[in-house]
Design an enzyme around this catalytic site. Structure first.
Site, PDB file in Angstrom:
ATOM      1  N   CYS A   1      11.769   5.790   1.520  1.00 13.90           N
ATOM      2  CA  CYS A   1      11.659   7.241   1.320  1.00 13.90           C
ATOM      3  C   CYS A   1      12.368   7.950   2.473  1.00 13.90           C
ATOM      4  O   CYS A   1      11.892   8.951   2.991  1.00 13.90           O
ATOM      5  CB  CYS A   1      10.207   7.677   1.182  1.00 13.90           C
TER       6      CYS A   1
ATOM      7  N   ASN B   1       0.811   2.573  -5.857  1.00 15.78           N
ATOM      8  CA  ASN B   1       1.343   3.115  -7.111  1.00 15.78           C
ATOM      9  C   ASN B   1       2.421   2.215  -7.710  1.00 15.78           C
ATOM     10  O   ASN B   1       2.462   1.983  -8.920  1.00 15.78           O
ATOM     11  CB  ASN B   1       1.914   4.519  -6.887  1.00 15.78           C
TER      12      ASN B   1
ATOM     13  N   ALA C   1       0.842  -1.196   0.000  1.00 13.45           N
ATOM     14  CA  ALA C   1       0.000   0.000   0.000  1.00 13.45           C
ATOM     15  C   ALA C   1       0.881   1.253   0.000  1.00 13.45           C
ATOM     16  O   ALA C   1       1.970   1.241   0.581  1.00 13.45           O
ATOM     17  CB  ALA C   1      -0.924  -0.014   1.222  1.00 13.45           C
TER      18      ALA C   1
END
Length: 466
Positions: free
Chosen positions: A359, A239, A236
């Site tokens: 990230c 993308n 999740a």
């Protein structure tokens, strides 16, 4: 529930410590989570300014039934957002009665503080940094359309296509209604910063995916050929999963795992809109998945993108003050989980290629995790060279770390990101003889600027390739 009511509910939940912005957005059941998330984040960023304007204008005294959080969202939209273009309903009419006073109070506040721009009213920590000036990146969803048709569609809407960019400077210089093809990333279109495409018909139809530039790297570098079996370990919001499905051309199988049921539900909606049919979603902890399960014997590709500090994501600062500098205790815990996830992925017997990503900007979550995982599997796996033209490489903390990729607003015009491509040194005898490693994906030719022959329905504004 409408957009503004949903945003007000999220703001109220954050204030009462019911959860983070992102968690509350996903649990709101509002369909367009990106639109809701963006509105909440921007309203939160200007919270002190909005409170001052609302108080000075006496809005809540005049409209006694208007709740404070909803008032804040509506005033943001009126003064700092889109101004209720094409919508707003009864809220537009209500705010219209106070529009002149609210605008006057905003102007008065600027004069009092000696500033001319709205963003100059923000506290230093809330002012937009380099990330706010990033271009808008749009991945063409090849499950539903193609780059040529999308380019033609935008040209019919008055945009000017400039071909493939030759450098990042071309992307920085984008203005107005001009757009480009990314210099390195196939099917990635680039529009000027702040271009809003959330209501664009191609986005709503799933033909376009709004995705950060660096976020496109993991699936592109994994590069599974059609027919492959792939695990998306921490899937999740979806993308990257939809990107994998596009690379597979919906042929093969994606096993997507995530522990958050609400995020998985939103992901299922996203994948359905994108036309993904080769994905099997599971509300399950990837660490509990058995590599010896026969279902995964043909898995040659794995994409672990585990939970991280998010220190590369500017929006995280709005949810968790200080998120850009996680504490040593938190970093240690996160790195431990990330290493377990990566090492677990490396135990799948038929694995050939893996892309690890975060990230985060922190070495502890990136190079250190990769180094330790390779040391625990001596001789079995290696770091593969990845995208030599990418300008920002891994920190030189161990031999071969330069094969890793890093990203940042300053160096790559993207959010902060880290990617490492790991390959098995020798394909195990029990594995299928599929290719041992995916080749570098060569950028596809830029969509032609020459106008194609007109179709029978030339000039029609229907989404292409339906």
């Amino acid at each position: 529930m409408g957009l503004y009511a949903a945003a007000a509910g999220v703001l109220a939940g954050v204030e009462s410590r019911q959860g983070s912005i992102k968690g509350l957005v996903y649990s709101s059941n509002f369909q367009n989570v990106k639109q809701l998330y963006a509105l909440v984040c921007e309203t939160q960023r200007y919270s002190a300014v909005l409170d001052a304007v609302i108080a000075s204008a006496g809005l809540l005294r005049a409209e006694k039934k208007l709740r404070p959080h909803l008032a804040k969202v509506l005033v943001y939209e009126l003064l700092l957002g889109k101004g209720f273009r094409g919508g707003g309903g009864r809220w537009k009419a209500l705010l219209g009665r106070h529009q002149a006073r609210l605008k006057a109070e905003l102007a008065r506040l600027k004069v009092h503080r000696g500033v001319s721009r709205n963003e100059d009213l923000l506290e230093v920590g809330s002012r937009p940094g380099p990330a706010s000036q990033l271009p808008r990146f749009v991945r063409v969803n090849t499950l539903k359309t193609c780059s040529d048709d999308v380019v033609d569609y935008f040209k019919r809407q008055g945009f000017s296509y400039q071909g493939r960019a030759s450098s990042l400077d071309d992307l920085r210089a984008l203005k107005g209604k001009h757009f480009l093809l990314d210099p390195l990333m196939p099917e990635l279109l680039v529009f000027p910063a702040q271009t809003d495409l959330h209501e664009h018909p191609l986005y709503r139809a799933g033909h376009l995916i709004l995705q950060d530039r660096a976020s496109c790297l993991p699936a592109m570098l994994l590069d599974p050929p059609p027919g492959s079996h792939v695990i998306d370990a921490c899937a999740a919001p979806g993308n990257k999963t939809s990107h994998l499905a596009a690379l597979l051309k919906n042929q093969g199988k994606i096993f997507a795992f995530d522990l958050d049921a609400k995020r998985l539900a939103s992901m299922a909606t996203l994948l359905a809109r994108a036309g993904v049919s080769c994905c099997e979603l599971a509300e399950e902890d990837f660490l509990a998945v058995s590599p010896s399960d026969p279902r995964y014997h043909e898995v040659h590709y794995i994409l672990p993108d585990p939970s991280c500090s998010g220190s590369g994501m500017p929006s995280r600062q709005l949810e968790e003050p200080g998120a850009g500098t996680p504490s040593p205790v938190r970093l240690h815990a996160l790195a431990g989980f990330q290493q377990r996830a990566l090492c677990h992925a490396l135990t799948f017997p038929s694995l050939q290629r893996l892309v690890y990503s975060t990230c985060s900007l922190c070495q502890e979550e990136n190079e250190d995790v990769v180094r330790d995982a390779l040391q625990q599997n001596p001789g079995a796996f290696r770091l593969a060279p990845a995208l030599p033209a990418w300008p920002h490489r891994g920190l030189s903390t161990f031999p071969g770390a330069e094969h890793c990729l890093r990203a940042s607003p300053e160096t790559t015009l993207s959010s902060g990101f880290f990617v490492a491509v790991i390959e098995r040194v020798e394909v195990p005898s029990s594995a299928s003889q599929a290719k041992a490693s995916a080749p570098e994906r060569t950028p596809s030719p830029a969509p032609k600027r020459k106008k194609r022959q007109q179709r029978a329905a030339a000039g029609a504004c229907t989404p292409p390739c339906t």
